[in-house]
Write an enzyme that holds these catalytic residues in place. Structure first.
Site, PDB file in Angstrom:
ATOM      1  N   ASP A   1       7.525  -5.124   7.527  1.00  0.00           N
ATOM      2  CA  ASP A   1       7.303  -5.631   6.183  1.00  0.00           C
ATOM      3  C   ASP A   1       7.794  -4.617   5.154  1.00  0.00           C
ATOM      4  OD1 ASP A   1       6.049  -7.823   7.301  1.00  0.00           O
ATOM      5  OD2 ASP A   1       4.022  -7.007   7.040  1.00  0.00           O
ATOM      6  N   LYS A   2       8.103  -5.089   3.982  1.00  0.00           N
ATOM      7  CA  LYS A   2       8.581  -4.221   2.910  1.00  0.00           C
ATOM      8  C   LYS A   2       7.673  -3.010   2.725  1.00  0.00           C
ATOM      9  CE  LYS A   2       9.089  -4.066  -2.130  1.00  0.00           C
ATOM     10  NZ  LYS A   2       8.958  -4.823  -3.403  1.00  0.00           N
TER      11      LYS A   2
END
Length: 328
Positions: free
Chosen positions: A144-145
């Site tokens: 995920d970012k």
């Protein structure tokens, strides 16, 4: 007009080649066209990961999405001079320590500043071509970012296909560290709960009783931080047996101990208001992302077949929280 097809394998279709099955499900889409879409990165599995193997045998319940752009192509990602923390590199693969805040590949609203952009610059364009037209070249799995840590990318198509198989059969070992609100009960255990898209928000996942995809997370509490006027926190190690989207975040929230700073599954503002200790509250208010880090990754090299393991240190923001509670 661009079209997206979301498809599920039914009884009687098990064992069909992916390209043949998709061609049978999408009217007017030939097998050759499907193969081109797979090569271009427009066929994704239930975890929104690019499916690279057109010969893959499908199983009942498998979910795939096929995106057919209006012109059947989008702009490939471009090289950008973005610094990378490289853990290992050879002619076939590259392992990096991804910082929190960096998106892995281009997507809705994101066309630059991604890990792919940085890798293309560093590798002089020598990344796997699988997924290139969708801006995902070299990417065989994601973080995920706002999740940091160890991540693998592939430079050649052969390496990409071999690593895709390892991820598909769950033989890649990934170990994460997370800081949690509260202490898991039991302190160590195995969470085995299916995960599916949240029907009310397609960007989120949720635990489901019926349907969804099997998801297994093994966890171990390493340290507990407790004190007056605040809910105890815990540092846990999580080892994945499966790799579903947002798996650790969803699983830990499902047992009542969401990840610290997780605005999607943890509602941190509500927890912070319950903290009476001013120093602790001030520290927690400064957290800007979920405290989740990919600590280790272990796999078999796709070409040399050597067993490989790479470890990373905890990032500064997570270590700062730990040091605070240790009084360091």
């Amino acid at each position: 007009m661009e079209k997206t097809f979301n498809l599920v394998v039914d009884e009687g279709e098990k064992g069909l080649r992916l390209d043949k099955w998709l061609a049978s499900k999408i009217e007017g889409c030939s097998r050759v066209k499907i193969q081109r879409l797979i090569k271009s990165g427009f066929v994704l599995d239930a975890n929104d990961e690019v499916v690279a193997d057109q010969k893959l045998a499908v199983n009942v319940g498998d979910e795939y999405s096929v995106r057919i752009p209006e012109d059947e192509a989008v702009s490939s990602a471009k090289p950008e001079n973005i610094p990378l923390d490289i853990l290992y590199e050879d002619d076939d693969i590259i392992v990096v320590n991804k910082p929190a805040g960096m998106v892995v590949h281009q997507g809705a609203g994101v066309s630059s500043g991604t890990l792919v952009n940085a890798l293309l610059y560093h590798c002089n364009g020598h990344l796997s071509s699988i997924g290139a037209e969708a801006g995902r070249q070299g990417i065989v799995h994601r973080l995920d970012k706002d999740t940091s840590g160890a991540m693998l990318a592939c430079k050649t198509d052969v390496a990409h296909l071999e690593m895709y198989k390892q991820f598909a059969n769950h033989s890649v070992k990934r170990e994460y560290y997370a800081l949690l609100w509260g202490i898991p009960n039991p302190v160590s255990g195995r969470i085995e709960k299916n995960i599916a898209r949240n029907p009310h928000s397609r960007q989120e996942m949720t635990v489901v009783v019926d349907g969804g995809k099997p998801a297994i997370t093994n966890y171990e509490t390493l340290t507990v931080f407790s004190g007056s006027k605040f809910k105890p926190l815990a540092l846990v190690k999580c080892v994945l047996e499966t790799g579903r989207t947002h798996q650790i975040r969803v699983h830990m929230a499902s047992i009542g101990t969401p990840i610290l700073g997780d605005v999607v599954y943890g509602n941190p503002s509500r927890h912070i208001t319950q903290v009476e200790n001013e120093d602790v509250r001030s520290l927690l208010m400064g957290i800007s992302r979920q405290m989740l880090h990919s600590k280790n990754i272990e796999f078999i090299h796709p070409i040399t077949k050597e067993k490989m393991k790479f470890e990373t240190k905890l990032p500064e923001d997570m270590q700062k929280v730990i040091n605070f509670f240790k009084g360091e």
